[in-house]
Design an enzyme around this catalytic site. Structure first.
Site, short mmCIF file in Angstrom:
data_model
loop_
_atom_site.label_atom_id
_atom_site.label_comp_id
_atom_site.label_asym_id
_atom_site.label_seq_id
_atom_site.Cartn_x
_atom_site.Cartn_y
_atom_site.Cartn_z
N LEU A 53 0.84 -1.19 0.00
CA LEU A 53 0.00 0.00 0.00
C LEU A 53 0.87 1.25 0.00
CD1 LEU A 53 -2.72 -1.02 2.62
CD2 LEU A 53 -2.83 -1.22 0.14
N GLY A 113 2.96 -5.86 8.11
CA GLY A 113 2.63 -4.47 7.85
C GLY A 113 1.56 -4.36 6.76
N ASP A 114 1.88 -3.59 5.74
CA ASP A 114 0.95 -3.39 4.62
C ASP A 114 1.38 -4.17 3.38
OD1 ASP A 114 3.24 -1.80 4.41
OD2 ASP A 114 2.26 -0.41 3.04
N GLU A 115 2.11 -5.26 3.59
CA GLU A 115 2.61 -6.07 2.48
C GLU A 115 1.79 -7.36 2.35
OE1 GLU A 115 7.31 -4.76 2.56
OE2 GLU A 115 6.67 -6.57 3.61
#
Length: 283
Positions: A143, A185-187
């Site tokens: 993201l 995280g955002d991965e």
């Protein structure tokens, strides 16, 4: 003497039932890394159960020999034989309960609590059971501006965003064909089996169209985009190489702008050089 013999036969039958159930539990606890070992494990379990039941039946029949009617004490052997079968059925019911609890624990261990997608443990499990020459497309999604959202609005809003994105990504999951993991995280990592490059690019476009949009998170309205890197397996499946290539392509997509994807393709003249192409601008 006959009562002692019947007692020994009954105890032997119950002991065989216990050994059979224990052996089945022990074998089912062994992880099966391939379909071949899984089939072999299932065959061994079937053999153990079959041999256990046949042996119990043989012992029961032996205890009934020479007893044509109840007047000669046939009731006791019949009762012991029935109790043994009941004990075996009870033990197998407990076995099913234990296996169900194990599956629930495995699901908790392999799923991300926030998004409901598979987590890093689930991805490791997938790679461990993946065929050596499986045709795979690996998509690495990240993201954009997620860190700034966390820093300015707080981790609570960041978690709401991840939860919303996870919900959108879950629609692209397909049992046995596409697997989606949140790796930190955002991965996110999407692994598609039997997927060509064209199909992988089409999938990336659909994912970007779905995830790049305005999110309503409590009182906040945030426009969030994503970037995707794509790589494909060629020959031997190597998890480290595929993840690294997809991650590298994803960072190149970020440099190209928001809502884009890039495909990693090594140059034949220089293995250390990579070019990216097939970029998409999400509308």
């Amino acid at each position: 003497m006959e009562e002692v013999q019947n007692y020994l036969l009954a105890m032997s039958s119950i002991l065989i039932a216990g050994i059979a159930v224990y052996s089945v539990l022990l074998i089912l606890g062994i992880p099966s890394l391939t379909q071949r070992t899984k089939a072999l494990r299932t065959g061994v379990v079937v053999i153990i159960i079959g041999v256990g039941l046949w042996t119990m039946h043989a012992l029961g029949s032996l205890s009934l020999q020479g007893k044509p009617d109840f007047r000669e004490g046939v009731l006791f052997p019949y009762a012991v034989y029935g109790i043994t079968i009941a004990v075996l059925l009870f033990l197998f019911s407990r076995l099913r309960l234990l296996l169900g609890e194990r599956d629930q624990l495995k699901e908790l261990a392999y799923k991300d609590a926030l998004t409901g997608l598979l987590n890093k443990n689930g991805m490791d499990h997938f790679w461990d059971h993946c065929k050596e020459n499986e045709q795979l497309a690996v998509l690495f999604l990240d993201l954009n501006r997620f860190k700034s959202i966390n820093d300015t609005l707080g981790h609570h809003v960041g978690d709401l965003l991840l939860e919303a994105v996870g919900g959108k990504l879950s629609q692209f999951s397909s049992k046995g064909k596409r697997h989606i993991f949140r790796v930190g995280g955002d991965e996110f990592v999407i692994v598609a089996k039997r997927c060509s490059q064209k199909e992988a690019e089409q999938l990336a476009v659909k994912i970007l169209e779905t995830t790049t949009c305005k999110y309503k998170l409590e009182q906040h309205h945030l426009f969030v985009s994503a970037s995707i890197g794509i790589t494909l397996s060629h020959g031997k499946t190597e998890r480290g190489r595929l993840l690294k290539e997809a991650d590298t392509a994803m960072y190149n997509a970020k440099q190209l702008g928001t809502g884009r994807y890039s495909v990693y393709k090594p140059d034949t003249a220089n293995a250390d050089y990579a070019k990216w192409y097939g970029n998409f601008k999400a509308k």
